[in-house]
Design an enzyme around this catalytic site. Structure first.
Site, PDB file in Angstrom:
ATOM      1  N   ASN A 143      11.349  16.157 -38.417  1.00 27.92           N
ATOM      2  CA  ASN A 143      12.456  16.462 -37.500  1.00 27.92           C
ATOM      3  C   ASN A 143      13.767  16.676 -38.257  1.00 27.92           C
ATOM      4  O   ASN A 143      14.825  16.780 -37.650  1.00 27.92           O
ATOM      5  CB  ASN A 143      12.614  15.348 -36.457  1.00 27.92           C
ATOM      6  CG  ASN A 143      13.025  14.017 -37.084  1.00 27.92           C
ATOM      7  OD1 ASN A 143      13.189  13.920 -38.305  1.00 27.92           O
ATOM      8  ND2 ASN A 143      13.201  12.990 -36.262  1.00 27.92           N
ATOM      9  N   GLU A 194      18.464  10.109 -37.964  1.00 28.28           N
ATOM     10  CA  GLU A 194      17.763  10.988 -37.037  1.00 28.28           C
ATOM     11  C   GLU A 194      18.699  12.082 -36.509  1.00 28.28           C
ATOM     12  O   GLU A 194      19.920  11.929 -36.565  1.00 28.28           O
ATOM     13  CB  GLU A 194      17.251  10.160 -35.850  1.00 28.28           C
ATOM     14  CG  GLU A 194      16.307   9.021 -36.232  1.00 28.28           C
ATOM     15  CD  GLU A 194      14.886   9.480 -36.560  1.00 28.28           C
ATOM     16  OE1 GLU A 194      14.714  10.605 -37.081  1.00 28.28           O
ATOM     17  OE2 GLU A 194      13.952   8.716 -36.305  1.00 28.28           O
TER      18      GLU A 194
END
Ligand code: F6R
Length: 256
Positions: free
Chosen positions: A144, A151
């Site tokens: 990702n 993140e």
């Protein structure tokens, strides 16, 4: 091995995994031989496993000495017991720290058992500073786009902090656990600022599953939605890829 240049970034494409592991290990060795008391940030995961194996071989053949190296881990799950085989503490002991001649006093990993995670993060940043700041950071990339456990988000996180892992990361990392439920839902990670403060960064990726995100990170927009894209702003990054991870970016490189 082919070497390409894209702005500040040097991209090294290895023919196979063995060459990839050797290239990464030699780059780390070069840093440590140049500055034996280097402050080095180490990553975990599948990507560096073979790299650490090569480093152990280089150590056994007398070509590298870890005695004065100061090690700082990029991240650790939270909460997790150190002796859990899936902790990054266990990973690093198994693959590198116990295999070579580190001084145990020079090994630093965020404490997944800390009672106060925020205080632990602040303390960790202080330790990095006291060691003289990161000379060299080893990085992998999540599918990702995460680096460390930073993140995708609306902003780039700063220093070492407690983070909620996203679903993609939990499902990717569940391969190491009995089930996704067992994967800790939070982690302690160096922040983007911590990573970017390193004087040099080794950015590694292998396998077809990383091809799209590697391209996005290196030639896409610089955005916290793809945390690794921030590396485009660093002035001393070496990217080492195997052929599969390089597949999407390669046509662009070959045209330059
Ligand atoms: C590991 C870390 C992660 C991994 C990334 C890729 O310390 O911080 O960012 O580098 O998730 O993991 P692998 O190498 O298992 O594909």
């Amino acid at each position: 091995m082919m070497v390409y240049h894209m702005g500040n970034i040097v991209i090294n494409v290895s023919g196979d995994l063995n060459e990839f592991n050797t290239n990464c290990a030699m780059n780390i060795m070069e840093q440590i031989n140049k500055k034996p008391d280097s402050v080095v940030g180490f990553a975990t995961g599948s990507t560096p496993e073979g790299v650490y194996k090569k480093l152990v071989e280089l150590y056994r053949s007398g070509r590298i000495d870890f005695e004065h190296v100061k090690a700082f881990n990029l991240d650790e799950y939270y909460p997790i017991k150190r002796d859990n085989p899936q902790s990054y503490y266990s990973y690093m002991q198994k693959h590198l720290y116990s295999q070579v001649n580190f001084n145990p006093a020079n090994i630093n990993i965020q404490n997944g058992e800390a009672e106060d995670p925020r205080a632990e993060c602040a303390e960790y940043e202080k330790k990095i500073k006291m060691a003289g700041n990161l000379d060299y950071q080893v990085l992998g990339i999540g599918s990702n786009g995460h680096i460390g456990f930073n993140e995708p988000d609306d902003r780039f996180p700063g220093k070492t902090h407690l983070v909620a892992l996203n679903e993609k990361t939990i499902s990717d990392n569940s391969r190491f656990f009995n089930s996704a439920e067992e994967v800790p839902k939070t982690a302690l990670t160096m922040g983007i600022k911590t990573i970017m403060s390193a004087k040099k960064i080794l950015f590694m990726a292998t396998g077809a599953k990383k091809a799209a995100i590697v391209k996005e990170a290196l030639v896409g927009d610089i955005t916290p939605k793809v945390p690794a894209s921030v590396l485009q702003l660093h002035t001393n990054v070496i990217v080492v890829l195997d052929g599969e991870a390089a597949a999407d970016i390669l046509p662009l490189l070959e045209n330059t």
